[in-house]
Design a protein around this motif. Structure first.
Motif, mmCIF file in Angstrom:
data_model
loop_
_atom_site.group_PDB
_atom_site.id
_atom_site.type_symbol
_atom_site.label_atom_id
_atom_site.label_comp_id
_atom_site.label_asym_id
_atom_site.label_seq_id
_atom_site.Cartn_x
_atom_site.Cartn_y
_atom_site.Cartn_z
ATOM 1 N N ILE A 58 0.849 -1.185 0.000
ATOM 2 C CA ILE A 58 0.000 0.000 0.000
ATOM 3 C C ILE A 58 0.889 1.241 0.000
ATOM 4 O O ILE A 58 1.884 1.295 0.727
ATOM 5 C CB ILE A 58 -0.917 0.008 1.242
ATOM 6 N N PRO A 59 0.576 2.278 -0.807
ATOM 7 C CA PRO A 59 1.359 3.522 -0.733
ATOM 8 C C PRO A 59 1.382 4.067 0.688
ATOM 9 O O PRO A 59 0.396 3.960 1.432
ATOM 10 C CB PRO A 59 0.608 4.466 -1.685
ATOM 11 N N ALA A 60 2.492 4.659 1.064
ATOM 12 C CA ALA A 60 2.684 5.096 2.450
ATOM 13 C C ALA A 60 1.684 6.167 2.875
ATOM 14 O O ALA A 60 1.462 6.362 4.067
ATOM 15 C CB ALA A 60 4.106 5.618 2.632
ATOM 16 N N ASN A 61 1.063 6.848 1.897
ATOM 17 C CA ASN A 61 0.127 7.915 2.255
ATOM 18 C C ASN A 61 -1.323 7.430 2.365
ATOM 19 O O ASN A 61 -2.186 8.194 2.789
ATOM 20 C CB ASN A 61 0.196 9.039 1.221
ATOM 21 N N ARG A 62 -1.590 6.177 1.992
ATOM 22 C CA ARG A 62 -2.968 5.690 2.020
ATOM 23 C C ARG A 62 -3.235 4.921 3.318
ATOM 24 O O ARG A 62 -3.337 3.691 3.356
ATOM 25 C CB ARG A 62 -3.257 4.810 0.796
ATOM 26 N N TYR A 63 -3.375 5.689 4.410
ATOM 27 C CA TYR A 63 -3.600 5.084 5.719
ATOM 28 C C TYR A 63 -4.960 4.398 5.789
ATOM 29 O O TYR A 63 -5.172 3.528 6.636
ATOM 30 C CB TYR A 63 -3.519 6.152 6.809
ATOM 31 N N ASP A 64 -5.870 4.786 4.909
ATOM 32 C CA ASP A 64 -7.210 4.198 4.921
ATOM 33 C C ASP A 64 -7.233 2.804 4.311
ATOM 34 O O ASP A 64 -8.270 2.145 4.343
ATOM 35 C CB ASP A 64 -8.183 5.102 4.155
ATOM 36 N N MET A 65 -6.117 2.339 3.766
ATOM 37 C CA MET A 65 -6.086 1.020 3.132
ATOM 38 C C MET A 65 -5.144 0.062 3.852
ATOM 39 O O MET A 65 -4.631 -0.891 3.256
ATOM 40 C CB MET A 65 -5.670 1.162 1.666
ATOM 41 N N LEU A 66 -4.947 0.287 5.131
ATOM 42 C CA LEU A 66 -4.046 -0.575 5.896
ATOM 43 C C LEU A 66 -4.764 -1.762 6.524
ATOM 44 O O LEU A 66 -4.242 -2.393 7.432
ATOM 45 C CB LEU A 66 -3.345 0.250 6.985
ATOM 46 N N CYS A 67 -5.955 -2.053 6.048
ATOM 47 C CA CYS A 67 -6.708 -3.201 6.571
ATOM 48 C C CYS A 67 -7.591 -3.755 5.465
ATOM 49 O O CYS A 67 -7.809 -3.120 4.423
ATOM 50 C CB CYS A 67 -7.559 -2.788 7.780
#
Length: 596
Positions: free
Chosen positions: A60-69
Motif C-alpha cells: 500500500i502507498p505510504a500515504n494511504r492510511y485508509d487502506m491498511l486493513c
C-alpha cells in the motif's frame, strides 16, 4: 511501503468476484497498489492443526492510511469498480442522549498533550474482524503514528468501564493497575522493568520512561483504562463478545490525533448494528483551548482547476467527465457555480493524504487509467538547465583551487557541539547554531556553522600521509535566523587548510590572493584608507588563531559597503591539540555568497 496481509477468500468475497492472480494483480496496478505475493501455491504454516488459508500480501502507498486493513482495501476497490458508493459516515447521539466525556488535566502538557476519542456502539466482532481491528492499530502505530511517538490508540470494552473519563499525568508510582493479559498488579516503575526485555512493548518504553509523570486514563471509578502509549488495562480488554467499544487516542501531534481517530472508526463502523455510525466523545480541555466534540466525520471541501487537471494529464475532459471519474476515487465532485474552470470537491474523512489539487489530479489519472493516457512527445523545443548562480560560482572556485594543487574534501554537515565551538576556542551564544533536538550520538549534535571542524577532522584521519596536506571544501553552513520562514538559513562558504612541518601561512595567503583575483577583487594596499572596490586584510585577535598570526578579510563592494567576509591564519596550539594534529596548520574560511 507498508505491506498488508489479507485473507484471499475473504477479500474476494467482499469484492463479490473471484480473480486469478494475474487478474487481481492487474486490478491492483490500475488502482495504484501492488500485489506482492499470493500464497496459494506456496507452503503455508500449520495453525491450530490446520493449514493457514491462502493470503494476499498487498503493498500500500505510504500515504494511504485508509487502506491498511482488509476493510479499507475492499471498500476502495469496490468504489473504484463502481460496485459501491462512498459511505455516509455519521456521528449520532448515544441512546441515552448522554455523551461520554474525557476531562484533560493540565499536567499532560508535560508529556502527551492531546487526546481524542469515539464510541462504536453495537459492534459485532468475529475472529477475522477482531484480528483486522488489532492489525489496523498496529499498522497505524508503525506508520502514521511513528512507532507510537506521535500517536497511540487504546480500545476498551465500554461495558466494563464507566464514564466520565479523565486524562491525567501522574508520578509512575501512583499509577497502579493490571496490564493487558497479565495477572499481576503493577505500578508504573514495575511495569517498565517488567516489559524492559519484551520484544514487542520494550521498544516503546523510552517514549515516557524518563519522564517524571506518565500519562494515564481513568474512568469515573478511578479504574485505569490505559497507560499510553505503552499498554491498556486488562480490566477493559476487548473480546469477541464486546458489543460497545470505547476508543481513546493520545498524541503529541494535534493533527494526527484526529486523523488516526477518524480512520479507525470509519473502517470499523461498518460492523456496527447501524452501519457507518459513530458516537461522539466530548473533550474538556480548557487549559489549552482544545475543548471540542470528536470525531468530526464531515468531508472536507476543496477545489481543483479543470485546466490544471487536463494539462497535467494531457486530456481534454469536460468538468462533468472529471467529476464522474473522481467518483471512482471516493470523491464527491461537481462543477463550481462561481467559476466554470473550478470543481467543488468533497474529500472523504479517510483521505487525509489529499492536501493539494495535485493529489486530486493524480487520482483522476488513476481513475482514467495510466495506460489510457495519451502518449505524446514534448511539442516545444527542449530546454537546457542552468546551474544556480551560487553553484556555478562554487564550481569555479573549486576548479581554481584544484588547479592550484589543493585537494577537495566533503565531510559531513553535522558535527558535535564541542567541535563546532569549544575545540575552535569559540563560545556558543545560543543564537547561532541549529541544534538537533534528539541526536543519536554526541558526534552529530549541531549543524556546522564553520567548515573548519570537518576539514580538521579529515586532516586528523589522514595525518599519516606525506606532508604537506593541502585540502579545501566549498559547501554550506547553517545559522539560526528568526527572520527566515524556517528560522534558519544556509550560507555557502569556502575553507582551506594547510598542514605541514612549517606553518604554511604564506601558502594559504597565496590561495586567498588567487581566488580573489579570479573573483575580480583587486587587492587594495592601503585597505580602509582607499575607497576603491577590492579586498584587504586586517589583523584579528580571534582566539582560534595564534596571536599575531591571523587576519580578517575585508571587501568593499561597488556601492561602497565594507564588510568582513572571513578570516585566515595559523591555528592556535590548543585547537591543534583538541583535533589531535601534531603539525602546524594554517586555515582560511570566507563567505562566497557576497560575490554573487
Amino acid at each position: 511501503m507498508p505491506t498488508v496481509t489479507v485473507d484471499k477468500a475473504g477479500l474476494y468475497e467482499a469484492l463479490g468476484q473471484e480473480y486469478t492472480t494475474d487478474e487481481f494483480d492487474e486490478l491492483c496496478f490500475e488502482f495504484g497498489i501492488e500485489l506482492d505475493e499470493d500464497t496459494t501455491l506456496t507452503e503455508r504454516p500449520i495453525v491450530n492443526g490446520k493449514q493457514e488459508p491462502p493470503q494476499l500480501k498487498i503493498e500500500i502507498p505510504a500515504n494511504r492510511y485508509d487502506m491498511l486493513c482488509h476493510e479499507g482495501i475492499s471498500l476502495m476497490l469496490n468504489i473504484f469498480r463502481g460496485k459501491a458508493s462512498v459511505p455516509n459516515w455519521r456521528v449520532v447521539a448515544p441512546p441515552d442522549g448522554e455523551i461520554h466525556q474525557i476531562t484533560v488535566h493540565p499536567e499532560v502538557q508535560k508529556i502527551r498533550p492531546y487526546v481524542s476519542g469515539a464510541v462504536l456502539r453495537n459492534i459485532k466482532f468475529t475472529q477475522e474482524r477482531y484480528d483486522s481491528f488489532i492489525a489496523l492499530q498496529d499498522k497505524l502505530h508503525q506508520n502514521l503514528c511513528r512507532q507510537r511517538t506521535l500517536v497511540s490508540m487504546g480500545t476498551h470494552d465500554l461495558d466494563t468501564i464507566k464514564g466520565p473519563f479523565t486524562y491525567e499525568a501522574l508520578p509512575p508510582e501512583r499509577i497502579v493497575f493490571k496490564p493487558l493479559n497479565q495477572s499481576v498488579v503493577m505500578n508504573g516503575h514495575e511495569l517498565m522493568q517488567f516489559y524492559e526485555n519484551d520484544k514487542n512493548l520494550g521498544r516503546y518504553l523510552h517514549i515516557i520512561r524518563d519522564s517524571p509523570v506518565y500519562p494515564v486514563i481513568y474512568d469515573s471509578n478511578r479504574t485505569v483504562c490505559s497507560l499510553p502509549p505503552i499498554i491498556n488495562s486488562h480490566h477493559s480488554r476487548i473480546t469477541l463478545d464486546t458489543r460497545n467499544v470505547f476508543i481513546e487516542v493520545t498524541a503529541t501531534d494535534k493533527t494526527k490525533v484526529e486523523i488516526v481517530t477518524s480512520i479507525l472508526v470509519a473502517m470499523f463502523s461498518v460492523y456496527c448494528e447501524e452501519q457507518f455510525t459513530v458516537e461522539p466523545v466530548k473533550i474538556i480541555s480548557p487549559h489549552n483551548h482544545e475543548s471540542r466534540e470528536v470525531p468530526n466525520l464531515s468531508p472536507r471541501s476543496t477545489t481543483a482547476e479543470v485546466c490544471y487537471i487536463n494539462e497535467c494529464c494531457g486530456l481534454n475532459l469536460t468538468p462533468d467527465e472529471i467529476c464522474n471519474l473522481l467518483t471512482k476515487m471516493a470523491y464527491a465532485a461537481k462543477p463550481s457555480a462561481s467559476d466554470p474552470d473550478l470543481l467543488d470537491i468533497e474529500v472523504p474523512v479517510t483521505r487525509a493524504d489529499v492536501l493539494h489539487q495535485c493529489d486530486i489530479m493524480e487520482d483522476l489519472a488513476i481513475a482514467y487509467g495510466y495506460n489510457s493516457l495519451p502518449r505524446t512527445f514534448p511539442g516545444k523545443s527542449g530546454t537546457v538547465a542552468r546551474p544556480l548562480p551560487i553553484n556555478k560560482l562554487s564550481d569555479i572556485v573549486r576548479e581554481e583551487s584544484a588547479m592550484a594543487g589543493w585537494t577537495e574534501v566533503m565531510p559531513l554537515i553535522l558535527c558535535s557541539h564541542d567541535e563546532n565551538f569549544a575545540w575552535l576556542n569559540r563560545k556558543d551564544d545560543g543564537n547561532t547554531a541549529v541544534k538537533l533536538a534528539n541526536p543519536k550520538t554526541a558526534e552529530y549534535q549541531v549543524v556546522r556553522t564553520s567548515l573548519l571542524p570537518g576539514i580538521l577532522k579529515t586532516i586528523r584521519e589522514n595525518r599519516k600521509h606525506a606532508l604537506p596536506l593541502k585540502v579545501f571544501e566549498c559547501s554550506d553552513v547553517a545559522f539560526k535566523d528568526e527572520t527566515a520562514e524556517r528560522k534558519s538559513r544556509n550560507e555557502r562558504h569556502f575553507a582551506a587548510a594547510w598542514c605541514g612541518k612549517t606553518s604554511g601561512f604564506e601558502v594559504v595567503h597565496g590561495l586567498l590572493d588567487r581566488l580573489m583575483l579570479m573573483l575580480s577583487q583587486g587587492f587594495t594596499e592601503a585597505g580602509k584608507l582607499e575607497k576603491e572596490v577590492g579586498y584587504w586584510i586586517e589583523e584579528t585577535h580571534e582566539e582560534m588563531y595564534f596571536p599575531g598570526r591571523a587576519a580578517n578579510i575585508w571587501i568593499r563592494s561597488k556601492d561602497g559597503k565594507e564588510s568582513v567576509i572571513g578570516s585566515f591564519g595559523i591555528l592556535h596550539p590548543t585547537v591543534l591539540e583538541k583535533f589531535e594534529l601534531p603539525y602546524p596548520v594554517s586555515a582560511l574560511e570566507f563567505n562566497l555568497e557576497v560575490f554573487l
